[in-house]
Design an enzyme around this catalytic site. Sequence first.
Site, PDB file in Angstrom:
ATOM      1  N   GLY A 142      40.173 -14.291   0.835  1.00 13.73           N
ATOM      2  CA  GLY A 142      40.169 -14.326   2.346  1.00 13.73           C
ATOM      3  C   GLY A 142      39.973 -13.570   3.538  1.00 13.73           C
ATOM      4  N   SER A 150      30.668  -9.555  10.363  1.00 14.22           N
ATOM      5  CA  SER A 150      31.239  -8.423  10.813  1.00 14.22           C
ATOM      6  C   SER A 150      32.078  -7.728  10.995  1.00 14.22           C
ATOM      7  CB  SER A 150      29.538  -7.722  10.793  1.00 14.22           C
ATOM      8  OG  SER A 150      28.340  -8.074   9.836  1.00 14.22           O
ATOM      9  N   ILE A 175      34.082 -18.794   1.330  1.00 17.82           N
ATOM     10  CA  ILE A 175      34.946 -18.709   0.186  1.00 17.82           C
ATOM     11  C   ILE A 175      34.291 -18.371  -0.774  1.00 17.82           C
ATOM     12  CG2 ILE A 175      37.235 -17.744  -0.116  1.00 17.82           C
ATOM     13  CD1 ILE A 175      36.822 -16.435   2.754  1.00 17.82           C
ATOM     14  N   GLY A 356       1.950 -18.434  -8.544  1.00 21.62           N
ATOM     15  CA  GLY A 356       1.039 -19.511  -8.031  1.00 21.62           C
ATOM     16  C   GLY A 356       2.626 -20.486  -7.243  1.00 21.62           C
ATOM     17  N   GLU A 380      29.225  -9.174   1.972  1.00 27.50           N
ATOM     18  CA  GLU A 380      29.586  -8.313   1.644  1.00 27.50           C
ATOM     19  C   GLU A 380      29.001  -6.743   2.371  1.00 27.50           C
ATOM     20  OE1 GLU A 380      32.018  -8.048  -0.045  1.00 27.50           O
ATOM     21  OE2 GLU A 380      32.200 -10.311  -2.155  1.00 27.50           O
ATOM     22  N   GLY A 381      28.962  -7.217   3.875  1.00 26.70           N
ATOM     23  CA  GLY A 381      28.192  -6.503   4.854  1.00 26.70           C
ATOM     24  C   GLY A 381      26.672  -6.825   4.866  1.00 26.70           C
TER      25      GLY A 381
END
Length: 401
Positions: A142, A150, A175, A356, A380-381
């Site tokens: 968490g 960020s 989470i 296609g 994760e960024g």
Amino acid sequence: MAHPTPPKTIHPLDLADIDDLLSDEEKAIRDTVRRVCAEHVDPHIGEWFEKGELPVARELARTLGEVGLLGMHLEGYGCAGMSAVDYGLACLELEASDSGIRSLVSVQGSLAMFAIWRWGSEEHKQEWLPRMAAGEAIGCFGLTEPDHGSDPGSMRTRARRDGDDWILEGRKMWITNGSIADVAVVWAQTDDEEGGRGIRGFVVPTDTPGFSAPQIHHKASLRASVTSELVLDGVRLPADAVFPEVRGLKGPLSCLNEARYGILWGAMGAARSAFSAALTYSKEREQFGEPIARFQLTQSKLAHMSVELTLGTMLALHLGRRKDAVGLRPEQVSIGKLNNVDKAIEICRTARTILGANGISHEFPIMRHANNLESVLTYEGTPEMHTLMIGNALTGIPAYR
């Protein structure tokens, strides 16, 4: 000077013969994960994704634990103690099946278990790690909040002292594993007279009163994955629930770097799966009386996908070897995550054009991987943050501050 004659066998999914750089043990681990996925994941993953559920998450965790994949790169406490390259190869195979399956393993091993293994007390480790390694207990991590992704340093979740206890209040968002977890590693702001102010980590059994984890539905990405909100409403924990030493963002960021490393390998698994589907389809699909693989523009697409898959896999292997030898700096992990996820998305989109309209069908894995990678791109960024981390390393100027 005589030079050896290279073998003439061509492996279309490994044109550069990267496999020759792997040891027999590494190949055996890779093949084991591929076999487990083929038996337990691949026959069902399309249906799970379409329904937006992972109904066998606990059973799958036990299966993965039985073959030593959970916390596989950690030492002791029932963990397999394998190398970074071993772990990377496992992540590649898991994500070749689905990003959601790799996320289950990544959050369990590189976030929840690594946090306890690296920062927890001996009591935390003894209580949780053996069961988590076996898949008998599931963990979540968490950190991200509804208003703070960020910028985790601005988190609003608080832990305050009440006598010898801690009281946690706050919310965490997006989470993985949250609704099925037995234990949550929760990061919170503290203002402790003895320890001072700062972010600290807490080991929270999910049956603690005041803890709840409502599942998040209606996702268009990572649908075969359990994603939840964590609600901490007066969660009372004993004094020893806190990680004893680490303070500040050092703790959670060290865990994120472990997870990001697995992602840079995993993205190449999704890319390989999409490329393989497109390559096979191009040789079977006919237009104007010829297989579309006969056309120059199709071969151009296939060649460019093959090159990017090769370069991304080589980058992952290099970073893995370096991690095993001397460790990785954060910006080196950022190079891998930023490049490989971006290139995997590009490969999926190009592969879709070869199929296609069939490329959007769940009969093929391409659109599922493409949708999943849109989440992988920002968790994760975000790419922006990884770009600025690289920029900071190059210039010495932290532009994100």
